[in-house]
Write a protein that holds these residues in place. Structure first.
Motif, PDB file in Angstrom:
ATOM      1  N   SER A 164      11.076  -2.874   5.053  1.00  0.00           N
ATOM      2  CA  SER A 164      10.138  -3.160   3.972  1.00  0.00           C
ATOM      3  C   SER A 164       9.551  -1.850   3.460  1.00  0.00           C
ATOM      4  O   SER A 164       8.724  -1.231   4.129  1.00  0.00           O
ATOM      5  CB  SER A 164       9.016  -4.073   4.480  1.00  0.00           C
ATOM      6  OG  SER A 164       8.079  -4.330   3.458  1.00  0.00           O
ATOM      7  N   PRO A 165       9.974  -1.393   2.278  1.00  0.00           N
ATOM      8  CA  PRO A 165       9.442  -0.140   1.720  1.00  0.00           C
ATOM      9  C   PRO A 165       7.940  -0.222   1.457  1.00  0.00           C
ATOM     10  O   PRO A 165       7.388  -1.303   1.262  1.00  0.00           O
ATOM     11  CB  PRO A 165      10.221   0.016   0.404  1.00  0.00           C
ATOM     12  CG  PRO A 165      11.449  -0.822   0.578  1.00  0.00           C
ATOM     13  CD  PRO A 165      11.026  -1.974   1.436  1.00  0.00           C
ATOM     14  N   ASN A 166       7.307   0.943   1.444  1.00  0.00           N
ATOM     15  CA  ASN A 166       5.884   1.043   1.142  1.00  0.00           C
ATOM     16  C   ASN A 166       5.719   2.063   0.013  1.00  0.00           C
ATOM     17  O   ASN A 166       5.389   3.222   0.247  1.00  0.00           O
ATOM     18  CB  ASN A 166       5.102   1.458   2.382  1.00  0.00           C
ATOM     19  CG  ASN A 166       3.610   1.541   2.135  1.00  0.00           C
ATOM     20  OD1 ASN A 166       3.084   0.872   1.250  1.00  0.00           O
ATOM     21  ND2 ASN A 166       2.926   2.385   2.892  1.00  0.00           N
ATOM     22  N   LEU A 167       5.967   1.620  -1.217  1.00  0.00           N
ATOM     23  CA  LEU A 167       6.048   2.524  -2.348  1.00  0.00           C
ATOM     24  C   LEU A 167       4.670   2.893  -2.895  1.00  0.00           C
ATOM     25  O   LEU A 167       3.731   2.095  -2.839  1.00  0.00           O
ATOM     26  CB  LEU A 167       6.889   1.883  -3.463  1.00  0.00           C
ATOM     27  CG  LEU A 167       8.320   1.508  -3.083  1.00  0.00           C
ATOM     28  CD1 LEU A 167       8.998   0.798  -4.244  1.00  0.00           C
ATOM     29  CD2 LEU A 167       9.118   2.730  -2.663  1.00  0.00           C
ATOM     30  N   ASP A 168       4.603   4.119  -3.438  1.00  0.00           N
ATOM     31  CA  ASP A 168       3.380   4.564  -4.100  1.00  0.00           C
ATOM     32  C   ASP A 168       3.206   3.829  -5.427  1.00  0.00           C
ATOM     33  O   ASP A 168       4.166   3.269  -5.980  1.00  0.00           O
ATOM     34  CB  ASP A 168       3.435   6.075  -4.362  1.00  0.00           C
ATOM     35  CG  ASP A 168       3.386   6.896  -3.085  1.00  0.00           C
ATOM     36  OD1 ASP A 168       2.824   6.400  -2.093  1.00  0.00           O
ATOM     37  OD2 ASP A 168       3.920   8.026  -3.090  1.00  0.00           O
ATOM     38  N   ASP A 169       1.983   3.842  -5.935  1.00  0.00           N
ATOM     39  CA  ASP A 169       1.720   3.256  -7.242  1.00  0.00           C
ATOM     40  C   ASP A 169       2.574   3.954  -8.303  1.00  0.00           C
ATOM     41  O   ASP A 169       2.611   5.181  -8.370  1.00  0.00           O
ATOM     42  CB  ASP A 169       0.238   3.412  -7.595  1.00  0.00           C
ATOM     43  CG  ASP A 169      -0.091   2.795  -8.945  1.00  0.00           C
ATOM     44  OD1 ASP A 169       0.311   1.652  -9.179  1.00  0.00           O
ATOM     45  OD2 ASP A 169      -0.751   3.475  -9.754  1.00  0.00           O
TER      46      ASP A 169
END
Length: 217
Positions: A164-169
């Motif tokens: 599960s990626p945790n992408l920046d805004d």
């Protein structure tokens, strides 16, 4: 070893070298700055060159400002896959296929940055196999440099079963898993006017294919 004139590399006359004189910032924005570099060419003539630099670039000689991860996903009863990312690049006005990559935070090592960025962009937890020296990316127009980090992901590890990626805004990334043994073929099929393959990815795929050809001869 001697050349045709009987000279060894150590006995040849030293050739004049270009030398750096100074650098001035012409214009600066949040992430990039336009620079004017003044240098002396091998004939002694003073010249200037315009270049682009990241404002986050560390002021340490030999340090890279980013990492890119060449990552192989290994799973039982599956082909090995290369982990790539697809994202829109405003400068190209289209999507690209690239290695996962990101900036090195201040005080962060290339290894730590690679592990963090791979997790953030793809959701995978990987192990480091090797880290390159700082490498130039587009030295004709930019001072940007990266550490190329080879990594491996155990796809059967429970932590990697449902990444599960945790992408920046503002980040919109699609994770791609392409078979290692068909990488260049798949890239050729995907490339087009609205999708550009990153040169590092294509060079890597071409090297794999070239190696396979040499082994089969």
């Amino acid at each position: 070893m001697q050349n045709n004139q009987g000279e060894t590399p150590d006995s040849r006359p030293t050739q004049p070298q270009a030398t750096f004189i100074k650098q001035e910032t012409i214009h600066k924005e949040k992430w990039l700055s336009l620079e004017r570099v003044t240098y002396k060419d091998p004939t002694g003539r003073q010249r200037t060159w315009e270049s682009v630099e990241r404002t986050t670039k560390p002021n340490v000689h030999g340090s890279a400002d980013a990492v890119a991860m060449v990552t192989v996903l290994k799973r039982l009863i599956h082909y090995d896959c290369i982990v790539l990312v697809k994202q829109f690049r405003p400068a190209l006005k289209c999507n690209t296929i690239e290695f996962p990559a990101g900036l090195i935070d201040q005080g962060e090592s290339p290894k730590d940055a690679a592990i963090r960025e791979l997790k953030e962009e793809t959701g995978y937890t990987g192990t480091i196999l090797s880290v390159s020296p700082a490498l130039a990316l587009d030295s004709g127009i930019s001072a940007t440099s990266i550490n190329l980090v080879h990594m491996q992901v155990d796809g059967d590890d429970p932590d990697n079963l449902k990444p599960s990626p945790n992408l920046d805004d503002g980040e919109f990334i699609e994770v791609l898993l392409l078979p290692f043994h068909k990488l260049r073929k798949k890239l050729d099929e995907m490339a087009g006017a609205d999708l550009v393959i990153d040169a590092r990815v294509y060079t890597y795929a071409s090297a794999i294919e070239q190696y396979d050809w040499s082994v089969k001869k």
